[in-house]
Design a protein around this motif. Sequence first.
Motif, PDB file in Angstrom:
ATOM      1  N   ASN A 176      47.029  29.925 -21.663  1.00 51.37           N
ATOM      2  CA  ASN A 176      48.140  28.420 -20.673  1.00 51.37           C
ATOM      3  C   ASN A 176      49.263  28.929 -20.675  1.00 51.37           C
ATOM      4  O   ASN A 176      49.312  27.870 -19.136  1.00 51.37           O
ATOM      5  N   HIS A 181      43.698  26.580 -12.288  1.00 53.50           N
ATOM      6  CA  HIS A 181      43.443  24.904 -11.858  1.00 53.50           C
ATOM      7  C   HIS A 181      42.726  24.081 -12.693  1.00 53.50           C
ATOM      8  O   HIS A 181      40.938  24.435 -11.978  1.00 53.50           O
ATOM      9  N   GLU A 184      40.992  17.823 -13.310  1.00 48.79           N
ATOM     10  CA  GLU A 184      41.713  17.186 -13.108  1.00 48.79           C
ATOM     11  C   GLU A 184      41.202  16.219 -14.333  1.00 48.79           C
ATOM     12  O   GLU A 184      41.597  16.265 -15.359  1.00 48.79           O
ATOM     13  N   ASP A 187      40.626  19.007 -16.788  1.00 48.87           N
ATOM     14  CA  ASP A 187      41.485  18.820 -17.575  1.00 48.87           C
ATOM     15  C   ASP A 187      42.506  18.041 -18.859  1.00 48.87           C
ATOM     16  O   ASP A 187      42.536  18.740 -20.197  1.00 48.87           O
ATOM     17  N   ARG A 191      43.097  19.313 -22.817  1.00 50.28           N
ATOM     18  CA  ARG A 191      44.072  19.278 -23.431  1.00 50.28           C
ATOM     19  C   ARG A 191      43.941  18.337 -24.496  1.00 50.28           C
ATOM     20  O   ARG A 191      45.014  17.775 -25.035  1.00 50.28           O
ATOM     21  N   THR A 196      46.431  23.181 -21.934  1.00 49.62           N
ATOM     22  CA  THR A 196      45.862  24.049 -20.699  1.00 49.62           C
ATOM     23  C   THR A 196      46.818  24.672 -19.846  1.00 49.62           C
ATOM     24  O   THR A 196      47.863  24.183 -20.233  1.00 49.62           O
ATOM     25  N   ASP A 198      47.945  23.299 -16.748  1.00 48.65           N
ATOM     26  CA  ASP A 198      48.759  22.763 -16.737  1.00 48.65           C
ATOM     27  C   ASP A 198      49.982  21.889 -17.053  1.00 48.65           C
ATOM     28  O   ASP A 198      50.815  20.928 -17.031  1.00 48.65           O
TER      29      ASP A 198
END
Length: 283
Positions: A176, A181, A184, A187, A191, A196, A198
């Motif tokens: 993490n 990246h 989206e 992620d 999460r 994650t 981000d």
Amino acid sequence: MQDFLLNHEMAVRATAFVSVFLIVALAEIIAPRRKGANRLKRWPLNLGMVVLGSLAIRMIVPLIAVEAALRAADADIGLFNLVDLPRWVELVAAILLLDLTIYAQHVAFHRIPLLWRIHRMHHSDLMLDATSGIRFHPFEFVLSMLIKVGVVTALGADVVAVIVFEILLNATAMFNHGNLHLPERLDRMVRRILVTPDFHLVHHSTLRRDHDTNYGFNLPWWDYAFGTYKARPDKGLKDMQIGLPQWRSQDQLGLKTLLWTPFLSNSPNNKKGTPPAHERQHP
Ligand SMILES: [Zn+2]
């Protein structure tokens, strides 16, 4: 399984550590989230901290968490040695409670000024990658090991749970903090169960209102449950600054400065007047 883990604890942990580090580092080179990793200057520092921290633990703290678990089992003390639960329940519960402990400890390291002085060395890194996930001040290594020894003893945690937890914590911290990246949608799915890159990036913003959020390392659930979750930093993931306001250039962050961070002044060098209340730094 238990005998194998105990006999080969160092080898298993070292293999997991090196493999995850190499995978994340390689992925960072192939698809970096941000440019300017400045590896030549940052990596010797970050890895140097790991060596110093490990030495500090081995020298100053004779009891490591695994030993604490064995001693608690031998002495028949601690919660799980007193109640009779199926072993898998004890394993899962011990791992969850250890993760909650790390979350609570992280919150304390931000909220208690003296502890923040120790923890902020971790936050001073100007970039994030796999090495940042293991860059902690030797004081923090020692303190968190002592806290872990206390909690493992109080829980009477199973030695397998302690070893698995140590491996997980090391692996997820490198993941993490990775300069990665995830798409989206992926992620958003990941999460829900795992912190994650981000998710954790918000925690390394220079702004206190961002970095006093997202404390989880393994499971994100504690942040959701205790209201410390923030989906995006105020300035957005692309425009946010990483690090702390008082150290904005790599040249300010030599090994000596990193080691002396707990004793250095809190005020930013480049302070222009008094910042607005929401941008004010830790006391
Ligand atoms: Zn932190």
